[in-house]
Scaffold this active site. Sequence first.
Site, PDB file in Angstrom:
ATOM      1  N   CYS A 287      -3.435 -34.833  28.873  1.00 57.24           N
ATOM      2  CA  CYS A 287      -4.179 -33.598  29.098  1.00 57.24           C
ATOM      3  C   CYS A 287      -4.046 -32.646  27.909  1.00 57.24           C
ATOM      4  O   CYS A 287      -3.001 -32.009  27.730  1.00 57.24           O
ATOM      5  CB  CYS A 287      -3.659 -32.950  30.384  1.00 57.24           C
ATOM      6  SG  CYS A 287      -4.337 -31.336  30.717  1.00 57.24           S
TER       7      CYS A 287
ATOM      8  N   CYS B 274      -3.513 -28.992  28.778  1.00 52.80           N
ATOM      9  CA  CYS B 274      -2.144 -28.698  29.224  1.00 52.80           C
ATOM     10  C   CYS B 274      -1.181 -28.670  28.042  1.00 52.80           C
ATOM     11  O   CYS B 274      -0.315 -27.807  27.958  1.00 52.80           O
ATOM     12  CB  CYS B 274      -1.643 -29.777  30.188  1.00 52.80           C
ATOM     13  SG  CYS B 274      -2.778 -30.170  31.516  1.00 52.80           S
ATOM     14  N   ASP B 275      -1.300 -29.619  27.131  1.00 49.59           N
ATOM     15  CA  ASP B 275      -0.218 -29.850  26.170  1.00 49.59           C
ATOM     16  C   ASP B 275      -0.578 -29.647  24.704  1.00 49.59           C
ATOM     17  O   ASP B 275       0.306 -29.729  23.842  1.00 49.59           O
ATOM     18  CB  ASP B 275       0.321 -31.279  26.351  1.00 49.59           C
ATOM     19  CG  ASP B 275       0.899 -31.491  27.746  1.00 49.59           C
ATOM     20  OD1 ASP B 275       1.416 -30.513  28.306  1.00 49.59           O
ATOM     21  OD2 ASP B 275       0.817 -32.614  28.265  1.00 49.59           O
TER      22      ASP B 275
HETATM   23  P1  FAD Z   1      -1.722 -34.927  42.435  1.00 51.73           P
HETATM   24  O1  FAD Z   1      -0.871 -33.952  41.724  1.00 51.73           O
HETATM   25  O2  FAD Z   1      -2.047 -36.211  41.738  1.00 51.73           O
HETATM   26  O3  FAD Z   1      -1.029 -35.250  43.844  1.00 51.73           O
HETATM   27  C1  FAD Z   1      -1.514 -36.173  44.725  1.00 51.73           C
HETATM   28  C2  FAD Z   1      -0.317 -36.790  45.450  1.00 51.73           C
HETATM   29  O4  FAD Z   1      -0.721 -37.218  46.750  1.00 51.73           O
HETATM   30  C3  FAD Z   1       0.222 -38.079  44.835  1.00 51.73           C
HETATM   31  O5  FAD Z   1       1.059 -37.884  43.770  1.00 51.73           O
HETATM   32  C4  FAD Z   1       0.944 -38.708  46.014  1.00 51.73           C
HETATM   33  O6  FAD Z   1       2.252 -38.243  46.133  1.00 51.73           O
HETATM   34  C5  FAD Z   1       0.128 -38.222  47.200  1.00 51.73           C
HETATM   35  N1  FAD Z   1      -0.623 -39.356  47.724  1.00 51.73           N
HETATM   36  C6  FAD Z   1      -1.526 -40.147  47.100  1.00 51.73           C
HETATM   37  N2  FAD Z   1      -1.948 -41.128  47.909  1.00 51.73           N
HETATM   38  C7  FAD Z   1      -1.286 -40.943  49.091  1.00 51.73           C
HETATM   39  C8  FAD Z   1      -1.269 -41.646  50.321  1.00 51.73           C
HETATM   40  N3  FAD Z   1      -2.019 -42.738  50.542  1.00 51.73           N
HETATM   41  N4  FAD Z   1      -0.457 -41.196  51.306  1.00 51.73           N
HETATM   42  C9  FAD Z   1       0.315 -40.094  51.124  1.00 51.73           C
HETATM   43  N5  FAD Z   1       0.330 -39.391  49.971  1.00 51.73           N
HETATM   44  C10 FAD Z   1      -0.451 -39.825  48.966  1.00 51.73           C
HETATM   45  N6  FAD Z   1      -2.087 -29.367  34.817  1.00 51.73           N
HETATM   46  C11 FAD Z   1      -1.859 -28.092  34.432  1.00 51.73           C
HETATM   47  O7  FAD Z   1      -2.519 -27.183  34.923  1.00 51.73           O
HETATM   48  N7  FAD Z   1      -0.883 -27.797  33.510  1.00 51.73           N
HETATM   49  C12 FAD Z   1      -0.101 -28.742  32.941  1.00 51.73           C
HETATM   50  O8  FAD Z   1       0.753 -28.456  32.100  1.00 51.73           O
HETATM   51  C13 FAD Z   1      -0.300 -30.090  33.352  1.00 51.73           C
HETATM   52  N8  FAD Z   1       0.459 -31.084  32.832  1.00 51.73           N
HETATM   53  C14 FAD Z   1       0.272 -32.360  33.270  1.00 51.73           C
HETATM   54  C15 FAD Z   1       1.108 -33.357  32.772  1.00 51.73           C
HETATM   55  C16 FAD Z   1       0.965 -34.659  33.209  1.00 51.73           C
HETATM   56  C17 FAD Z   1       1.887 -35.733  32.670  1.00 51.73           C
HETATM   57  C18 FAD Z   1      -0.048 -34.988  34.155  1.00 51.73           C
HETATM   58  C19 FAD Z   1      -0.201 -36.408  34.642  1.00 51.73           C
HETATM   59  C20 FAD Z   1      -0.892 -33.999  34.637  1.00 51.73           C
HETATM   60  C21 FAD Z   1      -0.744 -32.671  34.204  1.00 51.73           C
HETATM   61  N9  FAD Z   1      -1.564 -31.659  34.682  1.00 51.73           N
HETATM   62  C22 FAD Z   1      -1.334 -30.359  34.305  1.00 51.73           C
HETATM   63  C23 FAD Z   1      -2.664 -31.918  35.637  1.00 51.73           C
HETATM   64  C24 FAD Z   1      -2.188 -31.587  37.070  1.00 51.73           C
HETATM   65  O9  FAD Z   1      -0.948 -32.184  37.271  1.00 51.73           O
HETATM   66  C25 FAD Z   1      -3.200 -32.100  38.075  1.00 51.73           C
HETATM   67  O10 FAD Z   1      -4.450 -31.497  37.828  1.00 51.73           O
HETATM   68  C26 FAD Z   1      -2.751 -31.750  39.505  1.00 51.73           C
HETATM   69  O11 FAD Z   1      -1.456 -32.245  39.770  1.00 51.73           O
HETATM   70  C27 FAD Z   1      -3.724 -32.320  40.541  1.00 51.73           C
HETATM   71  O12 FAD Z   1      -3.227 -31.993  41.795  1.00 51.73           O
HETATM   72  P2  FAD Z   1      -3.589 -32.814  43.106  1.00 51.73           P
HETATM   73  O13 FAD Z   1      -2.751 -32.217  44.173  1.00 51.73           O
HETATM   74  O14 FAD Z   1      -5.049 -32.843  43.304  1.00 51.73           O
HETATM   75  O15 FAD Z   1      -3.150 -34.326  42.824  1.00 51.73           O
END
Ligand code: FAD
Length: 309
Positions: free
Chosen positions: A135, A138-139
Amino acid sequence: MTEPRDVIIIGSGPTGYTAAIYAARAALQPLVFEGSVTAGGALINTTEVENFPGFRDGVMGPDLMADMRAQAERFGAELVTDDVVEVDLDDDVKTVRTATATYTARTVILATGSAYKKLGLPREEELSGRGISWCATCDGFFFRDKAIAVVGGGDSAIEEATFLTRFGQKVYLLHRRDGLRASKIMRERAMADPKLEIVRNVEIDEILGEKAVEGVVLRDTVTAETRQLDVSGLFIAIGHEPRSDLFRGQVDIDESGYVRVAHPTTATSREGVFAAGDLVDHRYRQAITAAGTGAAAALDTEQHLATLG
Ligand code: FAD
């Protein structure tokens, strides 16, 4: 049989926990499935998050997620660290199953996020957050005046690479083919950028560096010759995989695998089912936007439940 709950939330990133905070504070007693391996979502695997509002000096990803989790629990959300393996969203009462139990609810919020595609190289996981990133927004800031490589050939790879030229002293766009998949306008923009060099017909053989990325070994896909490229940052932009398989056939999903919602709401094609965060969003993919749409999903749920009486 026990009464269906008001709401089940599937997912535990910023989306799921924020939805849980809102739903719990609305006295809906949400049941949240966090997943077993990656509970806490994508930020669990990162180091410093500098762009989430409210943290002047930044915050470590795992700390931010632990606080969101605790905040949801404080208001009465019930958290289950298990995977949902099957859902049936057709009827008024929705069914959600784990490997060992079945739960029912009148509404469901889908918040399973999206996985970044990986290169599949040995040091990739270890150096994630230590030079390897998925990202640029982000970084990018961490790589001021450094040499950076971006892997990919589509629009988003070019977008990431062009954005990174604001910070990097030099940005290499590494593409395994001769022609870029990206649109003409994006290709032209990339080629006109003096800080951006497109390196064609290469694949990464190895990521170098012990504690942080120091370079990559490139292999020419035509001649098989290898060479070292010294970079401090490696951004992987080869696509995303929304975790929507579980919901196929139950809600509308677009051609890229994202769950479709009726913007600006979080309503899916199925009544009583809402979706938010990176499972829906192929554009912004930020923790703050995920949290924002998680809040919206909880508010939409609350309103829907009110219509059911
Ligand atoms: P996720 O964070 O992906 O969470 C979804 C979670 O749901 C999964 O991890 C899992 O635990 C759960 N899940 C999935 N399937 C199932 C299932 N079948 N049953 C039960 N639970 C399940 N964004 C920023 O704004 N700033 C940053 O500095 C930043 N740094 C990042 C660094 C990295 C390495 C990464 C990978 C991403 C980064 N991002 C950052 C992006 C940010 O993390 C994502 O946009 C955000 O986490 C998305 O949130 P979400 O809740 O939609 O999904």
